[in-house]
Motif scaffolding. Structure first.
Motif, PDB file in Angstrom:
ATOM      1  N   UNK A  30       0.592  -1.218  -0.037  1.00 54.62           N
ATOM      2  CA  UNK A  30       0.040  -0.066  -0.269  1.00 54.62           C
ATOM      3  C   UNK A  30       0.848   1.421   0.071  1.00 54.62           C
ATOM      4  N   UNK A  31       1.870   1.321   0.759  1.00 53.50           N
ATOM      5  CA  UNK A  31       2.705   2.434   0.732  1.00 53.50           C
ATOM      6  C   UNK A  31       3.475   2.554  -0.441  1.00 53.50           C
ATOM      7  N   UNK A  32       3.866   1.590  -1.252  1.00 55.68           N
ATOM      8  CA  UNK A  32       4.638   1.690  -2.427  1.00 55.68           C
ATOM      9  C   UNK A  32       3.806   1.979  -3.554  1.00 55.68           C
ATOM     10  N   UNK A  33       2.522   1.597  -3.402  1.00 54.97           N
ATOM     11  CA  UNK A  33       1.389   2.189  -4.331  1.00 54.97           C
ATOM     12  C   UNK A  33       1.393   3.870  -4.475  1.00 54.97           C
ATOM     13  N   UNK A  34       1.252   4.297  -3.123  1.00 58.91           N
ATOM     14  CA  UNK A  34       1.088   5.645  -3.130  1.00 58.91           C
ATOM     15  C   UNK A  34       2.369   6.437  -3.495  1.00 58.91           C
ATOM     16  N   UNK A  35       3.452   5.850  -3.249  1.00 59.86           N
ATOM     17  CA  UNK A  35       4.707   6.457  -3.999  1.00 59.86           C
ATOM     18  C   UNK A  35       4.725   6.369  -5.502  1.00 59.86           C
ATOM     19  N   UNK A  36       4.446   5.366  -5.769  1.00 59.94           N
ATOM     20  CA  UNK A  36       4.394   5.209  -7.334  1.00 59.94           C
ATOM     21  C   UNK A  36       3.249   6.024  -7.953  1.00 59.94           C
ATOM     22  N   UNK A  37       2.200   6.091  -7.247  1.00 58.32           N
ATOM     23  CA  UNK A  37       1.056   6.990  -7.955  1.00 58.32           C
ATOM     24  C   UNK A  37       1.618   8.424  -8.090  1.00 58.32           C
ATOM     25  N   UNK A  38       2.088   8.788  -7.074  1.00 58.35           N
ATOM     26  CA  UNK A  38       2.772  10.018  -6.740  1.00 58.35           C
ATOM     27  C   UNK A  38       3.683  10.369  -8.147  1.00 58.35           C
ATOM     28  N   UNK A  39       4.773   9.526  -8.291  1.00 57.65           N
ATOM     29  CA  UNK A  39       5.538   9.337  -9.561  1.00 57.65           C
ATOM     30  C   UNK A  39       4.561   9.398 -10.798  1.00 57.65           C
ATOM     31  N   UNK A  98       3.267  13.104 -11.258  1.00 62.22           N
ATOM     32  CA  UNK A  98       4.249  13.962 -11.513  1.00 62.22           C
ATOM     33  C   UNK A  98       4.753  13.867 -12.817  1.00 62.22           C
ATOM     34  N   UNK A  99       4.845  12.727 -13.401  1.00 62.73           N
ATOM     35  CA  UNK A  99       5.472  12.497 -14.828  1.00 62.73           C
ATOM     36  C   UNK A  99       4.330  13.001 -15.863  1.00 62.73           C
ATOM     37  N   UNK A 100       3.179  12.587 -15.433  1.00 61.37           N
ATOM     38  CA  UNK A 100       1.979  13.117 -16.411  1.00 61.37           C
ATOM     39  C   UNK A 100       1.499  14.422 -16.347  1.00 61.37           C
ATOM     40  N   UNK A 101       2.003  15.068 -15.129  1.00 61.27           N
ATOM     41  CA  UNK A 101       1.971  16.588 -15.154  1.00 61.27           C
ATOM     42  C   UNK A 101       3.038  17.277 -15.960  1.00 61.27           C
ATOM     43  N   UNK A 102       4.088  16.655 -15.917  1.00 55.97           N
ATOM     44  CA  UNK A 102       5.275  17.210 -16.880  1.00 55.97           C
ATOM     45  C   UNK A 102       4.726  17.201 -18.556  1.00 55.97           C
ATOM     46  N   UNK A 120      -5.926  14.829 -20.456  1.00 55.97           N
ATOM     47  CA  UNK A 120      -6.337  13.380 -20.201  1.00 55.97           C
ATOM     48  C   UNK A 120      -5.379  12.380 -20.023  1.00 55.97           C
ATOM     49  N   UNK A 121      -4.414  12.779 -20.167  1.00 49.64           N
ATOM     50  CA  UNK A 121      -3.070  12.071 -19.907  1.00 49.64           C
ATOM     51  C   UNK A 121      -3.074  11.454 -18.599  1.00 49.64           C
ATOM     52  N   UNK A 122      -3.293  12.374 -17.464  1.00 48.17           N
ATOM     53  CA  UNK A 122      -3.318  11.827 -15.964  1.00 48.17           C
ATOM     54  C   UNK A 122      -4.477  10.974 -15.781  1.00 48.17           C
ATOM     55  N   UNK A 123      -5.691  11.158 -16.090  1.00 48.21           N
ATOM     56  CA  UNK A 123      -6.604  10.366 -15.691  1.00 48.21           C
ATOM     57  C   UNK A 123      -6.375   8.644 -16.385  1.00 48.21           C
ATOM     58  N   UNK A 124      -5.833   8.737 -17.626  1.00 45.39           N
ATOM     59  CA  UNK A 124      -5.454   7.522 -18.287  1.00 45.39           C
ATOM     60  C   UNK A 124      -4.427   6.822 -17.732  1.00 45.39           C
TER      61      UNK A 124
END
Length: 282
Positions: free
Chosen positions: A20-29, A32-36, A52-56
């Protein structure tokens, strides 16, 4: 550190908490990537941008994470069916386990206090994730210790509880983002705000025929049909429509707005939902 604790302890409950902790870390990544990616726009390849890159990305990631949670669930159920007590942990393993899990919990607790007090909306949204990480870490640690000291089945049961939470949490994330891409209608509050804005925009607007808003990713697309006087010069009509479009697109929840001008409202809607559903494969 939690991955190391999982390997050293062999506890399924700790593994589920770590997942669960790892998922939150990867989700944040991914966020961040989709925001860029969204900031790097090629108007010829992506004429309306890449919001729409972020929700996909979240849908793909959440589906994978729910699957991993399901694998942990299967592993825990198999261990219960085998009915074979796991090997007892040594004193050294307990020291490592306590040190790592309590450190991770304290860090997550500090992050929870920081995020909930932040002025950034996205950062505040992470406060809930950090809060649940604190809970999952405590549940995982308690299940691992009780399972080793008293009844071995407490550990896989704790893993099942955490795995079910992970699956339900990320499945809900998939559904929420999928619905936003399908084109769900905006809330009544948003529609009321838009209608009021259109009505008050210009005294020459005789009637508001249609106000439609629907999700297309994180934000909304808006379609507005208004009636103007039949003898109004094209120059003035265009100015009213364009200024209304700009005003609507200034709203934070709106990505794009389309304003249709007409001289009467007795005809059928310009945009009907056509029957263009692809035929099912033979």
């Amino acid at each position: 550190m939690q991955i190391y604790a999982t390997v050293r302890s062999g506890s399924l409950a700790i593994a589920a908490s770590t997942l669960d902790s790892l998922l939150d870390l990867l989700a944040g990544g991914i966020l961040w990537f989709t925001h860029l990616s969204m900031k790097n726009i090629n108007i010829y390849k992506y004429p309306i941008g890449k919001l729409r890159v972020q929700p996909v990305g979240i849908i793909i990631f959440a589906a994978v994470m729910a699957t991993l949670g399901f694998l942990v669930l299967i592993e825990a159920v198999e261990e219960l069916i085998k009915n074979e007590p796991s090997e007892k942990m040594t004193a050294e393993k307990f020291v490592w386990l306590y040190a790592i899990m309590l450190t991770a919990t304290v860090v997550k607790l500090a992050l929870w206090f920081y995020c909930r007090s932040s002025g950034n909306k996205i950062v505040r949204a992470y406060a809930k994730d950090h809060y649940f990480d604190v809970i999952t870490n405590i549940v995982g640690l308690v299940a691992a210790v009780l399972g080793d000291k008293f009844y071995w089945w407490i550990d896989p049961v704790g893993a099942i509880i955490l795995a079910v939470y992970t699956i339900s949490n990320w499945s809900r994330t998939v559904i929420d983002n999928a619905v936003s891409l399908v084109g769900q209608s905006a809330s009544p509050e948003v529609l009321q705000k838009l209608t009021y804005l259109v009505i008050r925009h210009d005294p020459k607007i005789k009637r508001v025929d249609t106000v439609r808003a629907y999700t297309f990713g994180a934000l909304h697309f808006v379609e507005v049909d208004i009636e103007l006087p039949e003898d109004l010069p094209l120059k003035e009509a265009h100015a009213i429509g364009e200024s209304l479009q700009i005003k609507i697109e200034e709203l934070l929840e709106v990505e794009r707005a389309f304003v249709h001008l007409d001289f009467e409202c007795d005809h059928k809607p310009e945009h009907s939902v056509p029957s263009k559903i692809p035929n099912s494969p033979p």
